[in-house]
Design an enzyme around this catalytic site. Structure first.
Site, PDB file in Angstrom:
ATOM      1  N   ASN A 170      17.123  -2.814   6.915  1.00 10.17           N
ATOM      2  CA  ASN A 170      17.511  -2.490   5.535  1.00 10.17           C
ATOM      3  C   ASN A 170      19.012  -2.181   5.546  1.00 10.17           C
ATOM      4  O   ASN A 170      19.418  -1.106   5.963  1.00 10.17           O
ATOM      5  CB  ASN A 170      16.695  -1.272   5.070  1.00 10.17           C
ATOM      6  CG  ASN A 170      17.145  -0.757   3.716  1.00 10.17           C
ATOM      7  OD1 ASN A 170      17.892  -1.429   3.003  1.00 10.17           O
ATOM      8  ND2 ASN A 170      16.692   0.441   3.354  1.00 10.17           N
ATOM      9  N   TRP A 171      19.790  -3.141   5.087  1.00 14.80           N
ATOM     10  CA  TRP A 171      21.248  -2.980   5.139  1.00 14.80           C
ATOM     11  C   TRP A 171      21.750  -2.036   4.041  1.00 14.80           C
ATOM     12  O   TRP A 171      22.932  -1.689   4.031  1.00 14.80           O
ATOM     13  CB  TRP A 171      21.945  -4.344   5.008  1.00 14.80           C
ATOM     14  CG  TRP A 171      21.676  -5.289   6.145  1.00 14.80           C
ATOM     15  CD1 TRP A 171      20.837  -5.085   7.214  1.00 14.80           C
ATOM     16  CD2 TRP A 171      22.246  -6.594   6.332  1.00 14.80           C
ATOM     17  NE1 TRP A 171      20.852  -6.187   8.038  1.00 14.80           N
ATOM     18  CE2 TRP A 171      21.706  -7.123   7.531  1.00 14.80           C
ATOM     19  CE3 TRP A 171      23.148  -7.379   5.601  1.00 14.80           C
ATOM     20  CZ2 TRP A 171      22.044  -8.385   8.011  1.00 14.80           C
ATOM     21  CZ3 TRP A 171      23.485  -8.640   6.085  1.00 14.80           C
ATOM     22  CH2 TRP A 171      22.932  -9.134   7.278  1.00 14.80           C
ATOM     23  N   LYS A 172      20.892  -1.707   3.105  1.00 17.28           N
ATOM     24  CA  LYS A 172      21.281  -0.845   1.972  1.00 17.28           C
ATOM     25  C   LYS A 172      22.514  -1.440   1.280  1.00 17.28           C
ATOM     26  O   LYS A 172      22.655  -2.666   1.244  1.00 17.28           O
ATOM     27  CB  LYS A 172      21.517   0.598   2.453  1.00 17.28           C
ATOM     28  CG  LYS A 172      20.335   1.104   3.280  1.00 17.28           C
ATOM     29  CD  LYS A 172      20.355   2.583   3.513  1.00 17.28           C
ATOM     30  CE  LYS A 172      19.150   2.966   4.346  1.00 17.28           C
ATOM     31  NZ  LYS A 172      18.949   4.397   4.460  1.00 17.28           N
ATOM     32  N   HIS A 182      11.808   2.718  -2.075  1.00 22.85           N
ATOM     33  CA  HIS A 182      12.552   3.415  -1.020  1.00 22.85           C
ATOM     34  C   HIS A 182      12.916   4.809  -1.529  1.00 22.85           C
ATOM     35  O   HIS A 182      13.204   4.980  -2.718  1.00 22.85           O
ATOM     36  CB  HIS A 182      13.821   2.625  -0.664  1.00 22.85           C
ATOM     37  CG  HIS A 182      14.510   3.155   0.538  1.00 22.85           C
ATOM     38  ND1 HIS A 182      15.328   4.267   0.475  1.00 22.85           N
ATOM     39  CD2 HIS A 182      14.494   2.770   1.835  1.00 22.85           C
ATOM     40  CE1 HIS A 182      15.774   4.526   1.688  1.00 22.85           C
ATOM     41  NE2 HIS A 182      15.291   3.636   2.539  1.00 22.85           N
ATOM     42  N   GLU A 225      15.526   6.476  -1.417  1.00 22.84           N
ATOM     43  CA  GLU A 225      16.823   6.569  -2.105  1.00 22.84           C
ATOM     44  C   GLU A 225      16.673   6.152  -3.568  1.00 22.84           C
ATOM     45  O   GLU A 225      17.315   6.715  -4.451  1.00 22.84           O
ATOM     46  CB  GLU A 225      17.863   5.712  -1.359  1.00 22.84           C
ATOM     47  CG  GLU A 225      18.348   6.431  -0.106  1.00 22.84           C
ATOM     48  CD  GLU A 225      18.814   5.525   1.025  1.00 22.84           C
ATOM     49  OE1 GLU A 225      19.088   4.339   0.788  1.00 22.84           O
ATOM     50  OE2 GLU A 225      18.900   6.034   2.159  1.00 22.84           O
ATOM     51  N   GLU A 251       8.457   6.836   5.664  1.00 22.39           N
ATOM     52  CA  GLU A 251       9.813   7.283   5.971  1.00 22.39           C
ATOM     53  C   GLU A 251       9.984   8.725   5.504  1.00 22.39           C
ATOM     54  O   GLU A 251      10.225   8.963   4.309  1.00 22.39           O
ATOM     55  CB  GLU A 251      10.834   6.405   5.243  1.00 22.39           C
ATOM     56  CG  GLU A 251      10.799   4.958   5.656  1.00 22.39           C
ATOM     57  CD  GLU A 251      12.129   4.270   5.366  1.00 22.39           C
ATOM     58  OE1 GLU A 251      12.775   3.835   6.316  1.00 22.39           O
ATOM     59  OE2 GLU A 251      12.516   4.202   4.187  1.00 22.39           O
ATOM     60  N   GLY A 257      18.754   8.511   7.816  1.00 20.99           N
ATOM     61  CA  GLY A 257      20.207   8.591   7.944  1.00 20.99           C
ATOM     62  C   GLY A 257      20.714   9.919   8.469  1.00 20.99           C
ATOM     63  O   GLY A 257      21.903  10.215   8.392  1.00 20.99           O
ATOM     64  N   SER A 294      15.959   7.104  11.005  1.00 23.63           N
ATOM     65  CA  SER A 294      16.791   7.257  12.213  1.00 23.63           C
ATOM     66  C   SER A 294      16.213   6.556  13.440  1.00 23.63           C
ATOM     67  O   SER A 294      16.316   7.070  14.554  1.00 23.63           O
ATOM     68  CB  SER A 294      17.060   8.736  12.502  1.00 23.63           C
ATOM     69  OG  SER A 294      17.795   9.308  11.432  1.00 23.63           O
ATOM     70  N   GLY A 325      17.529   1.416   9.060  1.00 23.14           N
ATOM     71  CA  GLY A 325      18.691   1.414   8.171  1.00 23.14           C
ATOM     72  C   GLY A 325      19.966   1.277   8.965  1.00 23.14           C
ATOM     73  O   GLY A 325      20.383   0.181   9.347  1.00 23.14           O
ATOM     74  N   GLY A 326      20.603   2.413   9.265  1.00 25.61           N
ATOM     75  CA  GLY A 326      21.906   2.443   9.935  1.00 25.61           C
ATOM     76  C   GLY A 326      22.012   1.522  11.146  1.00 25.61           C
ATOM     77  O   GLY A 326      22.974   0.755  11.282  1.00 25.61           O
TER      78      GLY A 326
HETATM   79  P1  PGA Z   1      17.996   5.024   8.733  1.00 28.33           P
HETATM   80  O1  PGA Z   1      17.405   4.471   7.346  1.00 28.33           O
HETATM   81  O2  PGA Z   1      17.436   4.152   9.827  1.00 28.33           O
HETATM   82  O3  PGA Z   1      19.481   4.906   8.592  1.00 28.33           O
HETATM   83  O4  PGA Z   1      17.527   6.428   8.861  1.00 28.33           O
HETATM   84  C1  PGA Z   1      16.075   4.040   7.246  1.00 28.33           C
HETATM   85  C2  PGA Z   1      15.804   3.577   5.842  1.00 28.33           C
HETATM   86  O5  PGA Z   1      16.306   4.190   4.902  1.00 28.33           O
HETATM   87  O6  PGA Z   1      15.087   2.596   5.626  1.00 28.33           O
END
Ligand code: PGA
Length: 244
Positions: free
Chosen positions: A10-12, A98, A100, A168, A174, A205, A226-227
């Site tokens: 997930n590149w966001k 998600h 966010e 999650e 993150g 993470s 994500g990251g």
């Molecule tokens: P993260 O994000 O790996 O940076 O914690 C995961 C996500 O939001 O899907």
């Protein structure tokens, strides 16, 4: 065929033309055509990069996903993107609900369900996200929150072929903090009871150093990253960890 672990990047809201192309090429070229892998990769770049990434992934087994969609196929919804549009540009998957978006865009589980239904009707596989906030965890409500989100976010169009659940914990996204193995075991077993055969991913993470352990826990069918998905080499190390 044994179940392949799903490794979703997930590149966001990260990715301009040059770095998106570079990342997609690196990931696609590390998958050799005549080799079998214990994982299946899905990349979810920002909407503006979908066509470009689709082009770079052409001919590979890597899937492409959107990060959100609207619940209508088209119409007067300025700034929105429909599941049909994602499908049209080459997507196979879409992330829905998600945390966010649940927090920043006030998406509710009810709206997640309508979006997921629209995505199913458009022929996409949905990755429906659930997870508790830090305060909910510390007050002992994690089980209840996750169960409630599952009940209200999963539409009637759901099948084991068109839906993946991503657990999650919001406090782990993150932050560099991951849920403990015991917590992951516990919540994934709870989710398994609720969703039967749907694949269940862990997210929060995930990195090269912890992916191997997490991917081998019971009821963990893959990871949502994500990251660490922004670094092609580390992302591939995470995928490779599913086979070790
Ligand atoms: P993260 O994000 O790996 O940076 O914690 C995961 C996500 O939001 O899907």
């Amino acid at each position: 065929m044994p179940f392949l672990k799903l490794i979703v990047g997930n590149w966001k809201m990260n990715g301009l033309t040059a770095d998106s192309r570079d990342r997609a090429i690196k990931i696609a070229s590390s998958i050799k055509e005549n080799k079998t892998y214990p994982f299946h990769i899905i990349l979810c770049p920002p909407t503006t990069m979908l066509s470009l990434v689709a082009e770079e992934l052409k001919g590979s087994s890597i899937g492409l996903g959107g990060q959100n969609c609207h619940n209508q196929p088209s119409g007067a919804f300025t700034g929105e993107i429909s599941a049909e549009m994602l499908k049209d540009v080459g997507c196979t998957h879409v992330i829905i609900g998600h945390s966010e978006r649940r927090q920043q865009n006030r998406e509710t589980s009810a709206s997640v369900a309508t979006k997921a239904k629209a995505a199913h009707l458009a022929g996409l596989v949905t990755i429906i996200c659930v997870g508790e906030l830090d305060g909910e965890r510390t007050s002992g409500q994690a089980d209840e929150v996750v169960t409630g989100q599952l009940k209200d976010s999963i539409p009637t169009t759901t099948t084991p072929e068109n839906t993946v659940i991503a657990y999650e914990p919001v406090w782990a996204i993150g932050t560099g903090k991951t849920a403990s193995n015991d917590d992951i075991r516990h919540i994934h077993a709870l989710i398994r009871k609720e969703v039967g055969k749907l694949p269940i991913l862990y997210g929060g993470s995930v990195k090269a150093s912890n992916a191997g352990e997490i991917l081998h826990l019971p009821n963990v069918d893959g990871v949502l990253v994500g990251g660490a998905s922004l670094k092609a080499e580390e992302f591939m190390e995470i995928a490779e960890a599913s086979g070790r």
